[in-house]
Design an enzyme around this catalytic site. Structure first.
Site, short mmCIF file in Angstrom:
data_model
loop_
_atom_site.label_atom_id
_atom_site.label_comp_id
_atom_site.label_asym_id
_atom_site.label_seq_id
_atom_site.Cartn_x
_atom_site.Cartn_y
_atom_site.Cartn_z
N LYS A 287 6.77 -2.06 -30.64
CA LYS A 287 7.71 -1.52 -30.64
C LYS A 287 7.54 -0.53 -31.02
O LYS A 287 6.91 0.54 -32.77
CB LYS A 287 9.16 -1.88 -31.47
CG LYS A 287 10.32 -1.69 -30.42
CD LYS A 287 10.70 -1.80 -29.81
CE LYS A 287 12.32 -2.21 -29.04
NZ LYS A 287 12.76 -3.29 -28.42
N ASP B 185 14.05 1.43 -24.37
CA ASP B 185 15.42 0.89 -25.01
C ASP B 185 16.10 1.78 -25.20
O ASP B 185 16.58 2.70 -24.75
CB ASP B 185 14.19 0.70 -26.58
CG ASP B 185 15.16 -0.19 -27.30
OD1 ASP B 185 14.79 -1.63 -26.78
OD2 ASP B 185 15.96 0.41 -28.23
N1 GLU Z 1 13.40 -2.70 -25.25
C1 GLU Z 1 13.40 -3.91 -24.15
C2 GLU Z 1 14.14 -5.18 -25.70
O1 GLU Z 1 14.54 -4.79 -26.18
C3 GLU Z 1 12.19 -4.76 -22.78
C4 GLU Z 1 11.11 -4.59 -23.93
C5 GLU Z 1 10.08 -4.46 -23.00
O2 GLU Z 1 10.36 -4.17 -20.76
O3 GLU Z 1 9.20 -4.70 -22.67
O4 GLU Z 1 13.41 -6.26 -25.03
#
Ligand code: GLU
Length: 419
Positions: free
Chosen positions: A106, A146
């Site tokens: 992340k 996100d």
């Molecule tokens: N931000 C989204 C999550 O928390 C998507 C993450 C992604 O697609 O890599 O799942």
């Protein structure tokens, strides 16, 4: 009462509990307690008035046991290392629970993105991307949107990476605009997954979806889409909120109209929306409504030990990452409230991200129908596996989901060994 909320410590608590329930030894899973890599960067940005501001940015790569690191980038004023670490770990468990070949990562930048102009946002994103360049890539670490980031931000990220690399490299991020390698269905995918999981849990609990009363905290990509799709399924969405507060209408909100209103212009909020009979409520009041289904789809640390005893919903479907604290979760369990946990409930986004990445690697495009069908298959299968795991050990769906996920990661880790 708990001391200061630390999301990463909460992750460790849940992980330990799941490992114990699986009968694991500390040795089997200790490496999951430590992110493989934590990067902090300083991002100088030239503001529109000519001044230079330096923002703090992060990328945490939690686990690559089952595949490349995968997870979004968040722009928010409260982003810090512990939050990004927790979000990265949740991605590892999320990808494992739906069994897609990724680890977890992340990123985040401590910034109030709503205060930046589009040009400032672009400069910030490009500089952040170039600072992350040495540690990301289609086979290494694949960011995505996100909170407060979107397809356009991913487009800038991909362009900067591709320029540095010397060739177009769409597979470095997912959630891109469709003309430059984005996937059909990705924009709606997280919200669609929340709708599917709501449908599945209602089936299990024999609660008809048609006419079910729903409250949704968050009207962004996740909450807004989930509310819209549930509205289309015949649910009565009585409450919806965003950073500006919430709205309530006993006979049910016209969610299509609200979402059209909010998305028509950058910066529009629910406080600007009005309709006959509407009552204004706070974000806290939204969580406490007398509804069948509550969908927290904003930020973490919402359903705390203070809030949980007053929750009246029968079912909670976690659209956000980490909306319920460990203490809050215990109270919900004691009160018989069924929670579909974040790592399952909001996994639709990363699942379609996986489809986008596969299409990019193959330079091939799938139809939206095929994408939605594959998403539904993956998520309903994961739901059934989590349900069975929880039933077998007479535990919650959260522990069931963690048991499925931790077991998959630990099995892979043992097969790989330590090099
Ligand atoms: N931000 C989204 C999550 O928390 C998507 C993450 C992604 O697609 O890599 O799942």
């Amino acid at each position: 009462m708990s001391s200061k909320y630390n999301p990463y410590e909460e992750v460790l608590e849940v992980l330990d509990r799941a490992a114990k329930m699986l009968g694991l030894e500390e040795n089997d899973y200790v490496q999951l307690k430590y992110p493989e890599r934590e990067m902090k960067v300083s991002i100088p940005v030239e503001m529109d008035d000519g001044s230079i501001k330096v923002f703090e940015g992060y990328r945490v790569q939690h686990s690559s046991v089952r595949g490349p690191y995968k997870g979004g980038i968040r722009y928010h004023q409260n982003v810090d290392m512990d939050e990004v670490k927790a979000l990265a770990a949740w991605m590892s468990f999320k990808c494992a629970v739906v069994d897609i070949p990724y680890g977890g990562g992340k990123g985040g930048v401590t910034v109030d993105a709503t205060k930046l102009s589009i040009k400032e946002l672009e400069r910030l994103t490009r500089k952040y991307a170039s600072l992350l360049y040495p540690i990301v890539g289609p086979e290494i670490d694949i960011p995505a949107p996100d909170v407060n980031t979107n397809a356009q931000v991913m487009g800038w990220f991909m362009d900067t990476y591709s320029t540095l690399r010397g060739h177009l490299s769409p597979g470095v991020v997912t959630g891109k605009p469709i003309p430059i390698g984005g996937s059909l269905g990705r924009g709606e995918a997280t919200g669609r997954g929340v709708m599917l999981m709501t449908r599945e849990i209602c089936k299990k609990l024999h609660l008809p979806l048609k006419g079910a009363k729903v409250a949704v905290q968050g009207a962004g990509n996740v909450g807004g889409t989930a509310a819209k799709l549930l509205y289309r399924e015949g649910c009565k969405v009585v409450a919806l909120s965003d950073v500006s507060g919430g709205i309530y209408l006993e006979e049910g909100l016209n969610v299509e109209e609200i979402m059209d209103f909010l998305t028509a212009q950058r910066g529009r909020l629910l406080k600007d929306y009005d309709a006959p009979g509407l009552t204004r409520i706070s974000n806290e009041e939204l969580l406490l409504q007398d509804v069948d289904i509550l969908i927290p789809a904003a930020l973490e640390n919402q359903i705390t030990e203070e809030i949980a005893p007053r929750i009246k919903a029968k079912i909670i479907v976690e659209g956000a990452n980490g909306p319920t604290t460990v203490g809050g979760d215990k109270i919900l369990e004691d009160n018989g409230i069924v929670v579909v946990p974040d790592i399952l409930a909001n996994s639709g986004g990363v699942t379609v991200s996986y489809f986008e990445w596969v299409q990019n690697l193959q330079s091939f495009r799938w139809e939206e129908e095929e994408i939605n069908e594959r998403l539904e298959n993956i998520m309903t299968k994961a739901f059934d596996e989590v349900w069975s795991a929880a039933e077998k050990t007479a535990t919650t769906l959260r522990m069931g989901a963690y048991m499925v996920a931790v077991d998959r990661i630990v099995t892979a880790s043992k097969m790989r060994g330590i090099s």
